[in-house]
Design a protein around this motif. Structure first.
Motif, short mmCIF file in Angstrom:
data_model
loop_
_atom_site.label_atom_id
_atom_site.label_comp_id
_atom_site.label_asym_id
_atom_site.label_seq_id
_atom_site.Cartn_x
_atom_site.Cartn_y
_atom_site.Cartn_z
N ALA A 172 -11.42 2.07 21.07
CA ALA A 172 -11.42 1.06 20.01
C ALA A 172 -11.05 1.69 18.67
O ALA A 172 -10.29 1.11 17.88
CB ALA A 172 -12.78 0.39 19.92
N ALA A 173 -11.58 2.89 18.41
CA ALA A 173 -11.25 3.59 17.17
C ALA A 173 -9.77 3.94 17.13
O ALA A 173 -9.11 3.79 16.09
CB ALA A 173 -12.10 4.85 17.04
N CYS A 174 -9.23 4.37 18.26
CA CYS A 174 -7.80 4.72 18.32
C CYS A 174 -6.94 3.49 18.05
O CYS A 174 -5.97 3.55 17.27
CB CYS A 174 -7.48 5.32 19.69
SG CYS A 174 -5.75 5.80 19.90
N THR A 175 -7.29 2.37 18.67
CA THR A 175 -6.53 1.13 18.46
C THR A 175 -6.59 0.69 17.01
O THR A 175 -5.58 0.27 16.42
CB THR A 175 -7.08 0.02 19.37
OG1 THR A 175 -7.02 0.46 20.73
CG2 THR A 175 -6.30 -1.26 19.20
N LEU A 176 -7.77 0.77 16.41
CA LEU A 176 -7.93 0.34 15.02
C LEU A 176 -7.15 1.24 14.06
O LEU A 176 -6.54 0.75 13.10
CB LEU A 176 -9.42 0.35 14.66
CG LEU A 176 -9.80 -0.31 13.33
CD1 LEU A 176 -9.47 -1.80 13.37
CD2 LEU A 176 -11.28 -0.11 13.04
N VAL A 177 -7.15 2.54 14.31
CA VAL A 177 -6.42 3.47 13.45
C VAL A 177 -4.91 3.20 13.53
O VAL A 177 -4.21 3.17 12.50
CB VAL A 177 -6.74 4.92 13.85
CG1 VAL A 177 -5.77 5.90 13.19
CG2 VAL A 177 -8.17 5.27 13.44
N ILE A 178 -4.40 2.99 14.75
CA ILE A 178 -2.98 2.69 14.90
C ILE A 178 -2.63 1.35 14.26
O ILE A 178 -1.60 1.20 13.59
CB ILE A 178 -2.58 2.70 16.39
CG1 ILE A 178 -2.74 4.12 16.95
CG2 ILE A 178 -1.15 2.21 16.58
CD1 ILE A 178 -2.47 4.21 18.45
N PHE A 179 -3.50 0.36 14.45
CA PHE A 179 -3.28 -0.96 13.84
C PHE A 179 -3.22 -0.84 12.31
O PHE A 179 -2.33 -1.43 11.67
CB PHE A 179 -4.39 -1.92 14.25
CG PHE A 179 -4.42 -3.19 13.47
CD1 PHE A 179 -3.51 -4.20 13.74
CD2 PHE A 179 -5.35 -3.38 12.45
CE1 PHE A 179 -3.53 -5.39 13.01
CE2 PHE A 179 -5.37 -4.56 11.72
CZ PHE A 179 -4.46 -5.56 12.00
N ALA A 180 -4.14 -0.10 11.72
CA ALA A 180 -4.15 0.06 10.27
C ALA A 180 -2.90 0.79 9.79
O ALA A 180 -2.31 0.44 8.77
CB ALA A 180 -5.41 0.81 9.83
N GLY A 181 -2.49 1.83 10.53
CA GLY A 181 -1.31 2.59 10.14
C GLY A 181 -0.04 1.75 10.19
O GLY A 181 0.79 1.81 9.27
N ILE A 182 0.11 0.95 11.25
CA ILE A 182 1.30 0.11 11.37
C ILE A 182 1.27 -1.02 10.35
O ILE A 182 2.30 -1.40 9.79
CB ILE A 182 1.41 -0.44 12.81
CG1 ILE A 182 1.67 0.73 13.78
CG2 ILE A 182 2.52 -1.47 12.92
CD1 ILE A 182 1.71 0.31 15.23
N SER A 183 0.08 -1.57 10.10
CA SER A 183 -0.03 -2.69 9.16
C SER A 183 0.40 -2.28 7.76
O SER A 183 0.87 -3.13 6.98
CB SER A 183 -1.47 -3.21 9.12
OG SER A 183 -1.84 -3.77 10.37
N MET A 184 0.25 -1.01 7.41
CA MET A 184 0.64 -0.57 6.07
C MET A 184 2.14 -0.57 5.86
O MET A 184 2.61 -0.63 4.72
CB MET A 184 0.06 0.83 5.79
CG MET A 184 -1.41 0.84 5.47
SD MET A 184 -2.03 2.45 4.93
CE MET A 184 -2.14 3.31 6.49
N VAL A 185 2.92 -0.48 6.94
CA VAL A 185 4.38 -0.39 6.80
C VAL A 185 5.09 -1.65 7.26
O VAL A 185 6.32 -1.67 7.32
CB VAL A 185 4.93 0.83 7.56
CG1 VAL A 185 4.40 2.12 6.96
CG2 VAL A 185 4.56 0.77 9.04
N THR A 186 4.35 -2.69 7.61
CA THR A 186 4.99 -3.95 7.99
C THR A 186 5.45 -4.70 6.74
O THR A 186 5.11 -4.34 5.61
CB THR A 186 4.01 -4.84 8.78
OG1 THR A 186 2.87 -5.13 7.95
CG2 THR A 186 3.57 -4.15 10.06
#
Length: 261
Positions: A172-186
């Motif tokens: 869950a932590a891995c998914t959330l970190v990737i989601f946050a990282g991608i959301s910053m560049v969308t």
């Protein structure tokens, strides 16, 4: 004799002559210190202290710009220094704290997820600095790096506060970190709240809502902060989906006119 060219100065002479404003850069330095302190605490296993330090950095980051505008001490140096501080406090620190807490157990995938977040923060800040004069002030393009850091850090804080082992929520932590990282560049837009006028009168119910909000945050701070930033992180996608559905919706049928028209 060969012509001697003057040496370039290491620093901008105009900057040296004018000096650097102390007050706003003091807040920026304090935010940078909190980000560095969070990294140090994560290396020592003090993850809860690291999470609190990142949230303190978030508060200080929100104050430095407002203080600069209130005191009319904005400067190009302050803007660049603020971006570098944000990269440490909201880019490097959350990535390393999350990696040391849970992602390291995932091996290669763990550090790749942390790198995605860190690179996303760097790209987000670079894009923000280069499009500052052309974007709509009411919205951020991509999830702001402080909000992304708060989202990742609040999840860690909630798990620690509820005595949940990091190994149990590492995916869950891995998914959330990737989601946050991608959301910053969308290109998804997130409301910036910059058009909110605090000097304007509001109905009494708004004051009551603020009191209830403070009570909720005080009762269970980690859960309240995590819920708040989850809602904000999803708000941009909800807004984008709503806009797309409205654009694809067929126009209302034109009423047929009567024969006598």
């Amino acid at each position: 004799m060969p012509e001697m060219k003057p040496r370039k100065t290491l620093f901008n002479p105009e900057l040296r002559r004018r000096g650097i404003y102390l007050l706003p850069n003091l807040f920026t330095t304090a935010a940078l210190f909190c980000g560095f302190f969070a990294i140090v605490q994560a290396m020592k296993g003090g993850f809860e202290a690291a999470a609190v330090a990142i949230f303190v950095a978030m508060v200080l980051d929100g104050l430095d710009g407002r203080v600069a505008r209130m005191t009319r001490t904005q400067s190009a140096f302050g803007a660049e220094y603020d971006s570098l501080s944000d990269m440490v406090s909201f880019g490097v620190a959350p990535a390393l704290v999350s990696y040391a807490w849970a992602l390291k157990d995932l091996g290669r995938l763990g550090w790749i997820a942390a790198f995605i977040y860190c690179a996303g923060a760097a790209l987000r800040l670079a894009r923000f600095n280069t499009t500052l004069e052309v974007i709509d002030k009411r919205y951020f393009q991509g999830l702001p790096s402080p909000a992304a850091a708060a989202l990742v850090t609040a999840f860690l804080w909630v798990m620690i506060d509820k005595d949940v082992a990091a190994a149990d929520v590492r995916w869950a932590a891995c998914t959330l970190v990737i989601f946050a990282g991608i959301s910053m560049v969308t290109n998804v837009r997130f409301y910036s709240f910059k058009d909110v006028n605090l000097r304007r009168s509001v109905p009494f119910i708004f004051v009551v809502a603020i009191v209830l909000g403070f009570a909720f945050v005080s009762y269970d701070t980690p859960v309240a902060l995590f819920g708040l930033f989850v809602a904000y992180a999803l708000s941009g996608y909800v807004l984008a989906l709503t806009h797309r559905l409205r654009r694809k919706a067929p126009p209302p049928p034109i009423e047929q006119r009567g024969a006598d028209d």
